[in-house]
Design a protein around this motif. Structure first.
Motif, PDB file in Angstrom:
ATOM      1  N   ASN A  55      80.302  38.061  -7.936  1.00 33.84           N
ATOM      2  CA  ASN A  55      79.991  36.645  -7.635  1.00 33.84           C
ATOM      3  C   ASN A  55      79.940  35.837  -8.927  1.00 33.84           C
ATOM      4  N   GLY A 107      76.425  26.511 -10.973  1.00 33.21           N
ATOM      5  CA  GLY A 107      75.062  26.514 -10.437  1.00 33.21           C
ATOM      6  C   GLY A 107      75.032  26.241  -8.936  1.00 33.21           C
ATOM      7  N   LEU A 116      70.965  31.398   0.817  1.00 30.36           N
ATOM      8  CA  LEU A 116      72.020  32.247   0.257  1.00 30.36           C
ATOM      9  C   LEU A 116      71.999  33.668   0.799  1.00 30.36           C
ATOM     10  N   ARG A 166      77.730  30.570   3.516  1.00 27.80           N
ATOM     11  CA  ARG A 166      78.517  30.253   2.319  1.00 27.80           C
ATOM     12  C   ARG A 166      78.269  28.785   2.002  1.00 27.80           C
TER      13      ARG A 166
HETATM   14  P1  ADP Z   1      80.637  35.727  -0.617  1.00 30.41           P
HETATM   15  O1  ADP Z   1      81.326  36.908  -0.116  1.00 30.41           O
HETATM   16  O2  ADP Z   1      81.063  34.445   0.026  1.00 30.41           O
HETATM   17  O3  ADP Z   1      80.582  35.659  -2.105  1.00 30.41           O
HETATM   18  P2  ADP Z   1      77.856  36.111  -0.932  1.00 30.41           P
HETATM   19  O4  ADP Z   1      76.790  36.390   0.047  1.00 30.41           O
HETATM   20  O5  ADP Z   1      78.015  37.038  -2.058  1.00 30.41           O
HETATM   21  O6  ADP Z   1      79.166  35.892  -0.114  1.00 30.41           O
HETATM   22  O7  ADP Z   1      77.561  34.661  -1.508  1.00 30.41           O
HETATM   23  C1  ADP Z   1      77.220  33.626  -0.628  1.00 30.41           C
HETATM   24  C2  ADP Z   1      77.525  32.299  -1.239  1.00 30.41           C
HETATM   25  O8  ADP Z   1      76.669  32.078  -2.340  1.00 30.41           O
HETATM   26  C3  ADP Z   1      78.896  32.194  -1.804  1.00 30.41           C
HETATM   27  O9  ADP Z   1      79.771  31.717  -0.835  1.00 30.41           O
HETATM   28  C4  ADP Z   1      78.733  31.173  -2.926  1.00 30.41           C
HETATM   29  O10 ADP Z   1      78.913  29.888  -2.417  1.00 30.41           O
HETATM   30  C5  ADP Z   1      77.317  31.361  -3.371  1.00 30.41           C
HETATM   31  N1  ADP Z   1      77.169  32.096  -4.647  1.00 30.41           N
HETATM   32  C6  ADP Z   1      76.904  33.409  -4.776  1.00 30.41           C
HETATM   33  N2  ADP Z   1      76.808  33.755  -6.083  1.00 30.41           N
HETATM   34  C7  ADP Z   1      76.995  32.626  -6.791  1.00 30.41           C
HETATM   35  C8  ADP Z   1      77.021  32.320  -8.206  1.00 30.41           C
HETATM   36  N3  ADP Z   1      76.826  33.258  -9.137  1.00 30.41           N
HETATM   37  N4  ADP Z   1      77.260  31.036  -8.577  1.00 30.41           N
HETATM   38  C9  ADP Z   1      77.465  30.093  -7.637  1.00 30.41           C
HETATM   39  N5  ADP Z   1      77.461  30.310  -6.299  1.00 30.41           N
HETATM   40  C10 ADP Z   1      77.241  31.566  -5.880  1.00 30.41           C
END
Ligand code: ADP
Length: 580
Positions: free
Chosen positions: A485, A517, A526, A532
């Motif tokens: 991520n 961010g 989240l 998402r």
């Molecule tokens: P995905 O498979 O969509 O990455 P996650 O559950 O890992 O699903 O993350 C959910 C959402 O959180 C992502 O769609 C993204 O928008 C946000 N996200 C996760 N990690 C970060 C990060 N390090 N910086 C910015 N946004 C993030």
């Protein structure tokens, strides 16, 4: 009779009593003064005349001189005009005859003088007796007047006394009854009635009051009937609901329980209604397990009605507006607690569907993995020079198919992991492990990705860290997910700090990126499944499952996971696990 008329008659009567008393007094004063006047005027004057006549006879010697005779004649003439008593006239006539003879004769005979004197005495005696008699009559008049006046006075006094004693009660009595009646109505006793049995203004007031009370009673009853039928309707709805419902009052006593609650808790409505809940929890384990732990998120598995059912416990405080008339008759409004309702929401059906969905996803993702892996193998073979060289376009196509295949594999394995969590099939292999090993494994996995984006991976770890009590694979999976991520949301040529530190019997792993961010409003969501951040969906691929699975994995290992982030400054995802 109207009060006005009664008052007028009452005062007229008092007026008559006073007049009667005054008239009686005046009458007797008149009688007494008349008697006194008679005594003075008539008898007293006669005595005066006779005394003068006798003095003329006594003081002068016969024969009498002319002026003596004239004086005697004058006195006699006065007496002749002042005859009042019986026999006085005859005696006066005889004095006249004797005097006439005495005036013509000379020298005068002593018999004549004697006769005059004797008659004068008779006249005096008659008048003296009359004075005595009249005095006695006057005295008796005075006595009678005193008696009658005292009788009239006593009568007037008694009438006035009874009037002054009874009159205030006559007015105040019905007013008091009216006041009591109004107070009763104020306390909602609408059966209150006033019976004055009078044909006056109080009677009219009582009739109006009774009519008002009757209307209020009708109104209350019609309201009550409406309320009762509404109550019955609501009770029926509650009774027939699938969810178990227990209503408690503000003292935590059971107000009602419905059929479903009776079955689930094995309670009898008639027995438990009105009982304090803490007494029932002593002999009912199920009740005990939900009281105090209300709103627990985990569904409660209960065996009732010969099958397993799932319930979600909810407890709601019931607050109602407090409308109270205080002493100043001003309305005070505030919210007061009227107890609470405990609801065991029957989620068996949802749970069954959810399970079916999880099983379906697990099967699909599992079944997909085999063909996907064979596609991947075939792609590798295609790339093998020995089978035949591919031209650059074909190589490009193969690499595209390979990356799509990788993505599909990642998604299906994430879905499989999640379904494992959901179906409760998550198997943990917990052991004490060096945290740096997990760190190295995760960094190795994402190294290639980082190099491609020219992102620098910085490790910050103190030496001599304790071992962590965790499942290596699951923890590494989480760390890889956080790193992927971070890489995905970092700018090219930026850096990512991976740190691990010990803090109060815990090891804290953090992945800090310097990407765009996350807005605060999304931070809490989240870790929800399939969540998402809206704008990100179009540009970056993903399922929204990574963080949800990470949370499940970490919490299953008695850890916590959280995020700190600010727009423009990047994000820091951390998790804490117990020291081994
Ligand atoms: P995905 O498979 O969509 O990455 P996650 O559950 O890992 O699903 O993350 C959910 C959402 O959180 C992502 O769609 C993204 O928008 C946000 N996200 C996760 N990690 C970060 C990060 N390090 N910086 C910015 N946004 C993030």
């Amino acid at each position: 009779m109207k009060i006005k008329t009664k008052l007028r008659l009452g005062f007229a009567f008092l007026f008559i009593v006073v007049i009667f008393f005054g008239a009686t007094a005046l009458y007797y004063i008149q009688v007494i003064s008349a008697s006194a006047k008679v005594i003075l005027k008539d008898n007293y004057e006669t005595l005066n005349y006779t005394k003068n006549m006798r003095a003329l006879l006594d003081e002068n010697a016969a024969p009498f001189e002319k002026n003596v005779l004239q004086q005697f004649n004058r006195e006699l003439a006065k007496q002749e005009k002042n005859i009042t008593e019986a026999g006085e006239k005859e005696a006066t006539l005889q004095v006249r005859e004797a005097f006439d003879q005495l005036s013509s004769e000379s020298p005068s005979s002593p018999q004549l003088l004697k006769a005059i004197r004797a008659n004068l005495r008779t006249i005096e005696t008659l008048n003296m007796n009359a004075i005595v008699r009249k005095n006695a009559a006057a005295m008796s008049s005075v006595k009678k007047a005193t008696l009658y006046l005292s009788m009239a006075g006593t009568f007037a006094f008694l009438v006035l006394l009874s009037f002054s004693v009874n009159f205030p009660g006559f007015i105040a009595g019905p007013l008091k009854l009216l006041q009591d009646g109004i107070r009763e109505i104020g306390e909602k006793n609408y059966s209150q009635r006033l019976n004055f049995d009078k044909d006056d203004e109080f009677g009219d007031v009582a009739a109006a009051f009774n009519q008002m009370a009757e209307r209020l009673n009708e109104w209350e009853n019609s309201n009550l009937a409406g309320l009762k039928s509404e109550k019955l309707r609501i009770e029926t709805i509650i009774e027939q609901m699938q969810d178990a419902i227990i209503g408690l009052n503000e003292q935590d006593q059971i107000l009602f329980i419905n059929q479903a609650a009776e079955t689930i808790f094995n309670l009898q409505k008639a027995e438990v209604t009105g009982q304090p809940i803490h007494l029932l929890t002593k002999r009912n384990d199920l009740l005990k397990s939900i009281i105090g732990t209300e709103n627990i998120l985990k569904p409660l598995k209960i065996y009732a009605n010969e099958k397993e059912s799932f319930f979600k416990v909810e407890s709601r405080e019931i607050n109602i507006p407090n409308l109270q008339a205080n002493k100043d008759n001003a309305l005070r409004q505030a919210s007061v607690s009227a107890g609470k309702v405990i609801i065991l929401r029957n989620i068996t059906e949802f749970k069954e569907r959810d399970e079916a969905k999880s099983n379906f996803i697990a099967t699909i993702s599992h079944e997909l993995k085999t063909p996907m892996s064979s596609i991947k193998m075939s792609l590798q073979l295609l790339n093998d020079e020995r089978i035949g060289a591919l031209n650059p376009e074909q190589q490009g196509l193969v690499s595209n198919i390979k990356s799509d295949c990788d993505r599909l594999l990642r998604i299906s394995s994430e879905l499989l992991d999640l379904s494992q969590v959901e179906t409760g099939n998550l198997k943990l292999n917990i052991s004490a492990i060096d945290p740096l090993k997990i760190l190295d494994y995760a960094i190795d996995t994402v190294k290639f990705q980082a190099e491609q984006k020219e992102v620098k991976l910085e490790v910050q770890a103190a030496t001599g860290l304790p071992q962590v009590h965790a499942d290596t694979d699951k923890t590494a999976w989480v760390l890889v997910n956080l790193l992927s991520n971070a890489l995905r949301y970092s700018h090219e040529k930026s850096r990512i700090i991976i740190s691990v530190k010990a803090e109060a019997s815990k090891l804290i792993f953090s992945v800090r990126d310097f990407g765009k961010g996350i807005d605060e409003q999304y931070q809490k969501r989240l870790f929800e499944r399939y969540f998402r951040i809206p704008a990100d969906g179009s540009s970056k691929s993903g399922t929204g499952l990574g963080l949800a699975i990470s949370k499940e994995f970490i919490e299953a290992q008695n850890g916590q996971i959280w995020v700190e982030s600010a727009i423009g400054e990047g994000s820091s995802f951390s998790f804490a696990l117990p020291v081994g």
